[in-house]
Motif scaffolding. Structure first.
Motif, PDB file in Angstrom:
ATOM      1  N   LEU A   1       9.310  12.569  -1.943  1.00  0.00           N
ATOM      2  CA  LEU A   1       9.260  11.789  -0.706  1.00  0.00           C
ATOM      3  C   LEU A   1      10.064  12.438   0.408  1.00  0.00           C
ATOM      4  O   LEU A   1      11.188  12.887   0.191  1.00  0.00           O
ATOM      5  CB  LEU A   1       9.812  10.378  -0.965  1.00  0.00           C
ATOM      6  N   GLN A   2       9.480  12.459   1.598  1.00  0.00           N
ATOM      7  CA  GLN A   2      10.199  12.866   2.801  1.00  0.00           C
ATOM      8  C   GLN A   2       9.947  11.820   3.879  1.00  0.00           C
ATOM      9  O   GLN A   2       8.785  11.520   4.193  1.00  0.00           O
ATOM     10  CB  GLN A   2       9.726  14.222   3.294  1.00  0.00           C
ATOM     11  N   VAL A   3      11.006  11.249   4.427  1.00  0.00           N
ATOM     12  CA  VAL A   3      10.880  10.304   5.540  1.00  0.00           C
ATOM     13  C   VAL A   3      11.174  11.046   6.833  1.00  0.00           C
ATOM     14  O   VAL A   3      12.213  11.701   6.962  1.00  0.00           O
ATOM     15  CB  VAL A   3      11.849   9.116   5.380  1.00  0.00           C
ATOM     16  N   VAL A   4      10.253  10.969   7.778  1.00  0.00           N
ATOM     17  CA  VAL A   4      10.503  11.500   9.124  1.00  0.00           C
ATOM     18  C   VAL A   4      11.058  10.349   9.946  1.00  0.00           C
ATOM     19  O   VAL A   4      10.335   9.395  10.262  1.00  0.00           O
ATOM     20  CB  VAL A   4       9.217  12.053   9.760  1.00  0.00           C
ATOM     21  N   PRO A   5      12.356  10.383  10.263  1.00  0.00           N
ATOM     22  CA  PRO A   5      12.991   9.225  10.904  1.00  0.00           C
ATOM     23  C   PRO A   5      12.634   9.099  12.377  1.00  0.00           C
ATOM     24  O   PRO A   5      12.169  10.048  13.011  1.00  0.00           O
ATOM     25  CB  PRO A   5      14.483   9.531  10.743  1.00  0.00           C
ATOM     26  N   MET A   6      12.859   7.912  12.899  1.00  0.00           N
ATOM     27  CA  MET A   6      12.754   7.690  14.342  1.00  0.00           C
ATOM     28  C   MET A   6      14.008   8.245  15.012  1.00  0.00           C
ATOM     29  O   MET A   6      15.030   8.467  14.352  1.00  0.00           O
ATOM     30  CB  MET A   6      12.639   6.194  14.638  1.00  0.00           C
TER      31      MET A   6
ATOM     32  N   THR B   1       0.829  -1.203   0.000  1.00  0.00           N
ATOM     33  CA  THR B   1       0.000   0.000   0.000  1.00  0.00           C
ATOM     34  C   THR B   1       0.860   1.249   0.000  1.00  0.00           C
ATOM     35  O   THR B   1       0.562   2.220  -0.706  1.00  0.00           O
ATOM     36  CB  THR B   1      -0.950  -0.015   1.216  1.00  0.00           C
ATOM     37  N   LEU B   2       1.942   1.246   0.762  1.00  0.00           N
ATOM     38  CA  LEU B   2       2.880   2.378   0.744  1.00  0.00           C
ATOM     39  C   LEU B   2       3.408   2.599  -0.667  1.00  0.00           C
ATOM     40  O   LEU B   2       3.431   3.733  -1.168  1.00  0.00           O
ATOM     41  CB  LEU B   2       4.036   2.117   1.714  1.00  0.00           C
ATOM     42  N   ASN B   3       3.840   1.531  -1.327  1.00  0.00           N
ATOM     43  CA  ASN B   3       4.368   1.628  -2.687  1.00  0.00           C
ATOM     44  C   ASN B   3       3.325   2.250  -3.631  1.00  0.00           C
ATOM     45  O   ASN B   3       3.621   3.184  -4.379  1.00  0.00           O
ATOM     46  CB  ASN B   3       4.782   0.239  -3.168  1.00  0.00           C
ATOM     47  N   TYR B   4       2.107   1.735  -3.570  1.00  0.00           N
ATOM     48  CA  TYR B   4       1.050   2.230  -4.456  1.00  0.00           C
ATOM     49  C   TYR B   4       0.704   3.692  -4.150  1.00  0.00           C
ATOM     50  O   TYR B   4       0.394   4.471  -5.057  1.00  0.00           O
ATOM     51  CB  TYR B   4      -0.206   1.365  -4.302  1.00  0.00           C
ATOM     52  N   CYS B   5       0.759   4.083  -2.883  1.00  0.00           N
ATOM     53  CA  CYS B   5       0.508   5.473  -2.508  1.00  0.00           C
ATOM     54  C   CYS B   5       1.604   6.395  -3.040  1.00  0.00           C
ATOM     55  O   CYS B   5       1.326   7.533  -3.454  1.00  0.00           O
ATOM     56  CB  CYS B   5       0.404   5.607  -0.990  1.00  0.00           C
ATOM     57  N   MET B   6       2.828   5.910  -3.047  1.00  0.00           N
ATOM     58  CA  MET B   6       3.935   6.690  -3.599  1.00  0.00           C
ATOM     59  C   MET B   6       3.758   6.887  -5.106  1.00  0.00           C
ATOM     60  O   MET B   6       4.000   7.981  -5.631  1.00  0.00           O
ATOM     61  CB  MET B   6       5.268   6.002  -3.292  1.00  0.00           C
ATOM     62  N   VAL B   7       3.327   5.846  -5.789  1.00  0.00           N
ATOM     63  CA  VAL B   7       3.070   5.951  -7.231  1.00  0.00           C
ATOM     64  C   VAL B   7       1.967   6.976  -7.488  1.00  0.00           C
ATOM     65  O   VAL B   7       2.074   7.840  -8.367  1.00  0.00           O
ATOM     66  CB  VAL B   7       2.685   4.579  -7.824  1.00  0.00           C
ATOM     67  N   ALA B   8       0.878   6.885  -6.710  1.00  0.00           N
ATOM     68  CA  ALA B   8      -0.239   7.818  -6.874  1.00  0.00           C
ATOM     69  C   ALA B   8       0.184   9.250  -6.558  1.00  0.00           C
ATOM     70  O   ALA B   8      -0.234  10.198  -7.239  1.00  0.00           O
ATOM     71  CB  ALA B   8      -1.391   7.403  -5.965  1.00  0.00           C
ATOM     72  N   ALA B   9       1.013   9.423  -5.528  1.00  0.00           N
ATOM     73  CA  ALA B   9       1.503  10.755  -5.174  1.00  0.00           C
ATOM     74  C   ALA B   9       2.325  11.342  -6.321  1.00  0.00           C
ATOM     75  O   ALA B   9       2.184  12.533  -6.656  1.00  0.00           O
ATOM     76  CB  ALA B   9       2.339  10.679  -3.901  1.00  0.00           C
ATOM     77  N   LYS B  10       3.159  10.526  -6.915  1.00  0.00           N
ATOM     78  CA  LYS B  10       3.956  10.968  -8.063  1.00  0.00           C
ATOM     79  C   LYS B  10       3.051  11.360  -9.228  1.00  0.00           C
ATOM     80  O   LYS B  10       3.228  12.429  -9.835  1.00  0.00           O
ATOM     81  CB  LYS B  10       4.904   9.833  -8.470  1.00  0.00           C
ATOM     82  N   GLN B  11       2.085  10.514  -9.546  1.00  0.00           N
ATOM     83  CA  GLN B  11       1.198  10.758 -10.689  1.00  0.00           C
ATOM     84  C   GLN B  11       0.342  12.009 -10.504  1.00  0.00           C
ATOM     85  O   GLN B  11      -0.009  12.675 -11.480  1.00  0.00           O
ATOM     86  CB  GLN B  11       0.290   9.548 -10.917  1.00  0.00           C
ATOM     87  N   ASN B  12       0.012  12.324  -9.244  1.00  0.00           N
ATOM     88  CA  ASN B  12      -0.882  13.450  -8.958  1.00  0.00           C
ATOM     89  C   ASN B  12      -0.162  14.663  -8.375  1.00  0.00           C
ATOM     90  O   ASN B  12      -0.801  15.577  -7.863  1.00  0.00           O
ATOM     91  CB  ASN B  12      -1.997  12.989  -8.025  1.00  0.00           C
ATOM     92  N   ASN B  13       1.163  14.624  -8.458  1.00  0.00           N
ATOM     93  CA  ASN B  13       1.991  15.753  -8.039  1.00  0.00           C
ATOM     94  C   ASN B  13       1.733  16.165  -6.593  1.00  0.00           C
ATOM     95  O   ASN B  13       1.592  17.339  -6.261  1.00  0.00           O
ATOM     96  CB  ASN B  13       1.772  16.951  -8.976  1.00  0.00           C
ATOM     97  N   LYS B  14       1.652  15.149  -5.707  1.00  0.00           N
ATOM     98  CA  LYS B  14       1.470  15.396  -4.280  1.00  0.00           C
ATOM     99  C   LYS B  14       2.714  14.912  -3.528  1.00  0.00           C
ATOM    100  O   LYS B  14       3.202  13.805  -3.780  1.00  0.00           O
ATOM    101  CB  LYS B  14       0.253  14.631  -3.740  1.00  0.00           C
ATOM    102  N   PRO B  15       3.239  15.695  -2.597  1.00  0.00           N
ATOM    103  CA  PRO B  15       4.325  15.183  -1.755  1.00  0.00           C
ATOM    104  C   PRO B  15       3.811  14.098  -0.819  1.00  0.00           C
ATOM    105  O   PRO B  15       2.639  14.123  -0.412  1.00  0.00           O
ATOM    106  CB  PRO B  15       4.788  16.410  -0.977  1.00  0.00           C
ATOM    107  N   ILE B  16       4.671  13.147  -0.476  1.00  0.00           N
ATOM    108  CA  ILE B  16       4.298  12.093   0.470  1.00  0.00           C
ATOM    109  C   ILE B  16       5.305  12.059   1.609  1.00  0.00           C
ATOM    110  O   ILE B  16       6.521  12.106   1.381  1.00  0.00           O
ATOM    111  CB  ILE B  16       4.160  10.712  -0.214  1.00  0.00           C
ATOM    112  N   VAL B  17       4.782  12.021   2.830  1.00  0.00           N
ATOM    113  CA  VAL B  17       5.609  12.011   4.035  1.00  0.00           C
ATOM    114  C   VAL B  17       5.397  10.681   4.746  1.00  0.00           C
ATOM    115  O   VAL B  17       4.263  10.329   5.093  1.00  0.00           O
ATOM    116  CB  VAL B  17       5.231  13.178   4.976  1.00  0.00           C
ATOM    117  N   VAL B  18       6.485   9.923   4.957  1.00  0.00           N
ATOM    118  CA  VAL B  18       6.412   8.636   5.642  1.00  0.00           C
ATOM    119  C   VAL B  18       6.924   8.806   7.068  1.00  0.00           C
ATOM    120  O   VAL B  18       8.069   9.223   7.276  1.00  0.00           O
ATOM    121  CB  VAL B  18       7.229   7.559   4.895  1.00  0.00           C
ATOM    122  N   LEU B  19       6.059   8.522   8.025  1.00  0.00           N
ATOM    123  CA  LEU B  19       6.429   8.587   9.443  1.00  0.00           C
ATOM    124  C   LEU B  19       6.995   7.222   9.815  1.00  0.00           C
ATOM    125  O   LEU B  19       6.277   6.234   9.862  1.00  0.00           O
ATOM    126  CB  LEU B  19       5.203   8.932  10.292  1.00  0.00           C
ATOM    127  N   ASP B  20       8.296   7.192  10.087  1.00  0.00           N
ATOM    128  CA  ASP B  20       8.959   5.893  10.185  1.00  0.00           C
ATOM    129  C   ASP B  20       8.637   5.160  11.476  1.00  0.00           C
ATOM    130  O   ASP B  20       8.356   5.765  12.518  1.00  0.00           O
ATOM    131  CB  ASP B  20      10.473   6.046  10.038  1.00  0.00           C
TER     132      ASP B  20
END
Length: 394
Positions: free
Chosen positions: A217-222, A147-166
């Motif tokens: 993509l931006q990862v917010v690390p632990m 689901t994360l992978n597919y959300c990243m693809v959709a974010a790219k296709q729709n020009n939306k940034p995605i932030v992953v809370l690690d």
């Protein structure tokens, strides 16, 4: 007497410190969802937020990220997105999940395991930033990272940034094993070229996925997390991630007992038992115990007409789920000669789970577990080198 009691108390305290290293290590540990508002709030401030999450998206105190973001005054939480098993994690594996509305917030909960598995343009129209916060179990075929992978693809296709809370990989970051998925066998139970047990966090996987996706993509690390830490070291309580993942023993057992799709070799008791018809449990246990697999022993146990073994994990740090699973399958076939599923025009689930048709071929040929390991080792070693580029934690 006072000296004796003082000395006794010293020994008790020392003993408790020795038996609770996880709590000591966890004192400076913070999840990505906690670091977000402390150091990365600029990523979401003033924005309309869409949150991909479920019941596992909680902070160290057990408060849901939905509530945290809904209460944060500098943003507007406008949409939620749920994975397989639904927003509450209660739907059965593979069950269709309908989109709905949040009962108190009144915002849509878009199902990513219903009519679509990827957010559509319409689902993303009312957000500025997509945020992802879900707990994985460290196994390639578990679909939350798909689901994360597919959300990243959709974010790219729709020009939306995605932030992953690690979040932590429950199995830790050191055990990496199993056959590496080949492109032909990509599916929702294997979206990228990963081994069964990859030893990467959600944020590290996002960075790995992004080599092909190219999302903003931006990862917010632990904080306070290292590769050698398993889930028990974080001090976090386990939140049941799906109906068959009630506890950490199930999480660790998943790849060891859940690889037999279509073979008649099956798991039971939430991935704590493996076996099948025509198997002598004592012989099966002897084969597995004589292999001296790290961190586990096997107890013979019948379940109805099926013979099998119960896994007793003795060392969660050294236990190797993928390796154990390959051995368990190979020895099972040596005992009952189960029919190996084979892909034709359509790819069978067994090969999707394995990420290749080669393991089925090796089982059909009667190869030993060690021989099978040797066959997949070159691709695994290549992956271990490749993944270094995407690792975040020491």
């Amino acid at each position: 007497m006072k000296k004796f009691l003082s000395l006794l108390l010293t020994f008790v305290l020392a003993g408790s410190m020795l038996t609770l290293p996880a709590q000591a290590k966890a004192s400076n540990f913070k999840l990505g969802n906690e670091v977000l508002l402390e150091k990365y709030a600029h990523l979401i401030d003033g924005k309309r937020i869409g949150l991909v999450t479920n019941q596992t998206g909680v902070n160290s105190q057990g408060k849901s990220t939905i509530s945290v973001l809904a209460e944060y005054p500098n943003i507007k939480l406008t949409a939620l997105y749920s994975p397989e098993h639904g927003i509450d994690g209660k739907a059965k594996a593979g069950a269709y999940v309908e989109s709905t509305f949040h009962p108190t917030l009144g915002i849509p909960i878009y199902s990513l395991y219903g009519k679509t598995r990827m957010p559509s343009a319409k689902m993303l129209a009312n957000i500025d930033v997509l945020v992802f916060d879900m707990q994985d179990i460290g196994a390639r075929s578990y679909t939350y990272m798909s689901t994360l992978n597919y959300c990243m693809v959709a974010a790219k296709q729709n020009n939306k940034p995605i932030v992953v809370l690690d979040r932590p990989n429950p199995l830790g970051g050191l055990i990496v094993d199993g056959p590496v998925l080949e492109d032909k066998y990509k599916s929702f139970v294997g979206v990228d070229n990963l081994p069964m047990t990859h030893g990467m966090t959600a944020g590290e996987l996002a960075r790995f996925f992004n080599r092909k996706i190219g999302a903003n993509l931006q990862v917010v690390p632990m904080e306070g997390y290292t590769r050698s830490m398993i889930y028990q070291d974080t001090g976090l309580s386990w939140v049941q991630s799906s109906p068959l993942m009630p506890d950490l023993q199930s999480v660790f057992g998943y790849n060891a007992t859940g690889l037999g799709e279509g073979t008649g070799i099956f798991q039971a008791d939430a991935f704590k038992w493996i076996g099948g018809k025509g198997i002598d449990p004592k012989k099966y246990a002897a084969l597995l115990n004589n292999a001296k697999l790290p961190g586990v022993t096997f107890i013979p146990e019948k379940r109805g007409s099926a013979g099998g073994v119960r896994l007793k994990i003795t060392n969660y740090r050294t236990f190797n789920p993928a390796k154990t699973g390959i051995y368990a399958l190979a020895y099972a076939r040596s005992l009952n000669k189960f029919k190996v599923p084979k892909s034709g025009k359509t790819i069978v689930m067994f090969d999707k789970i394995m990420g290749t048709n080669k393991i089925g071929l090796y089982l059909s040929q009667g190869l030993s577990p060690k021989q099978i390991e040797a066959k997949y080792a070159p691709a695994l070693n290549k992956f271990k080198q490749e993944r270094k580029k995407y690792l975040i934690y020491p």
